[in-house]
Design an enzyme around this catalytic site. Structure first.
Site, PDB file in Angstrom:
ATOM      1  N   LYS A 164       0.814  -1.231   0.000  1.00 20.25           N
ATOM      2  CA  LYS A 164       0.000   0.000   0.000  1.00 20.25           C
ATOM      3  C   LYS A 164       0.846   1.280   0.000  1.00 20.25           C
ATOM      4  CE  LYS A 164      -3.991  -2.081   2.306  1.00 20.25           C
ATOM      5  NZ  LYS A 164      -4.979  -1.960   3.389  1.00 20.25           N
ATOM      6  N   ASP A 182     -10.237   2.225   3.027  1.00 19.24           N
ATOM      7  CA  ASP A 182     -10.324   1.428   4.261  1.00 19.24           C
ATOM      8  C   ASP A 182     -11.138   2.147   5.340  1.00 19.24           C
ATOM      9  OD1 ASP A 182      -8.852  -0.764   3.364  1.00 19.24           O
ATOM     10  OD2 ASP A 182      -6.940   0.135   3.946  1.00 19.24           O
TER      11      ASP A 182
END
Ligand code: ATR
Length: 273
Positions: free
Chosen positions: A66, A103
């Site tokens: 990420k 997220d």
């Protein structure tokens, strides 16, 4: 047919292909979504190969890439910039790659579905790594006004204050005496301790008045953190499966412009654990 993928290492256990297939069926969209194992030292090459065909429209990025995705994209959403990590890449019609992070929005969506009291809430976030960092701003935007971040390493907890300068923010380590008097509305476990069946060493009094305890980890059984919260007065406890489905729903929206309903997908995944 538009083509999407999740890229990670490892990737075999990823539920994303199933989740996106269910979203596509539910919304009547036609697309292809695969899981790609990238070599640890070859993430950029994996992305280049995937995007070498024009049908490739976007990817999800998972552990441990990420932060590399954050560096790779051409532009960043505010959520991705704040989180310092990208979990969704969108290939725009002008050929540029936008990095976003869904997220935190996924957590908020799941909490809302569970009728969590977010407006003016006091949220205790346990842990101060990437997972904790990514949810602070979306929680603030959802109405949370007070944050107590508890972490083994105090400096990391305190450093997160800069993410949400307008909120009331306190950072603690587990030995802080003040923890005894805190009565948060929601407690979120953003450590990975549940994976080794450990509970963060919080005073049990913090669970007493909480409406919800939320563990970002999920397993087939309730985690020890969830059980500890329920045994000490918290109203309800949830694991992170809904956050997983929620972040996927926002990725799907970014790519397809349609919001899938997470509830039936969450039920189906739950029955498969
Ligand atoms: P992620 O990106 O998933 O958040 P991370 O950045 O490695 O992963 O963060 C993991 C979190 O779990 C951190 O808050 C870490 O505490 P430190 O910041 O002090 O390292 C916490 N954590 C991991 N192992 C722990 C343990 N044995 N006891 C307490 N906290 C732990």
């Amino acid at each position: 047919m538009d083509h999407y993928a999740v890229i990670g290492h490892p990737i075999g256990h990823s539920k994303s292909p199933l989740i996106h297939r269910l979203f596509a069926e539910q919304t009547g969209q036609t697309l292809e979504y695969e899981a790609i194992l990238s070599p640890l030292d070859g993430f950029a090459e994996t992305l280049q190969t995937f995007f070498s065909v024009s049908a490739a429209k976007g990817v999800n990025v998972t552990v441990p890439f990420k932060e590399q995705a954050f560096e790779w994209v051409d532009s960043l959403s505010p959520a991705a910039r704040q989180a310092g990590a990208v979990n969704t890449i969108v290939r725009r019609s002008n050929g540029e790659y936008l990095g976003d992070n869904t997220d935190g929005m996924g957590l908020v969506l799941d909490l809302r579905n569970k009728n969590a009291p977010l407006t003016d809430a006091h949220v205790m976030v346990v842990g101060a790594g990437g997972a904790a960092r990514g949810v602070l701003l979306p929680l603030y935007e959802a109405g949370v006004r007070r944050f107590s971040v508890v972490n083994r390493t105090l400096t990391k907890a305190k450093a997160l204050a800069q993410v949400i300068p307008d909120a009331q923010f306190n950072g603690f380590d587990y030995s802080a005496g003040e923890l005894e008097v805190l009565r948060p509305d929601i407690i979120i476990n953003a450590t990975s301790l549940s994976l080794s069946a450990q509970v963060p060493p919080l005073p049990l009094s913090v669970y007493q008045n909480a409406a919800i305890a939320y563990d970002m980890v999920y397993q087939s059984d309730p985690t020890v953190f969830m059980n500890t919260a329920l045994a000490n007065g918290t109203g309800a406890a949830y694991d992170g499966l809904g956050m997983l489905v929620g972040q996927a729903a926002y990725s799907f929206f970014l790519w397809r412009g349609v919001h899938p309903d997470i509830t039936p997908v969450l039920s189906q995944l739950r029955s498969m654990l």
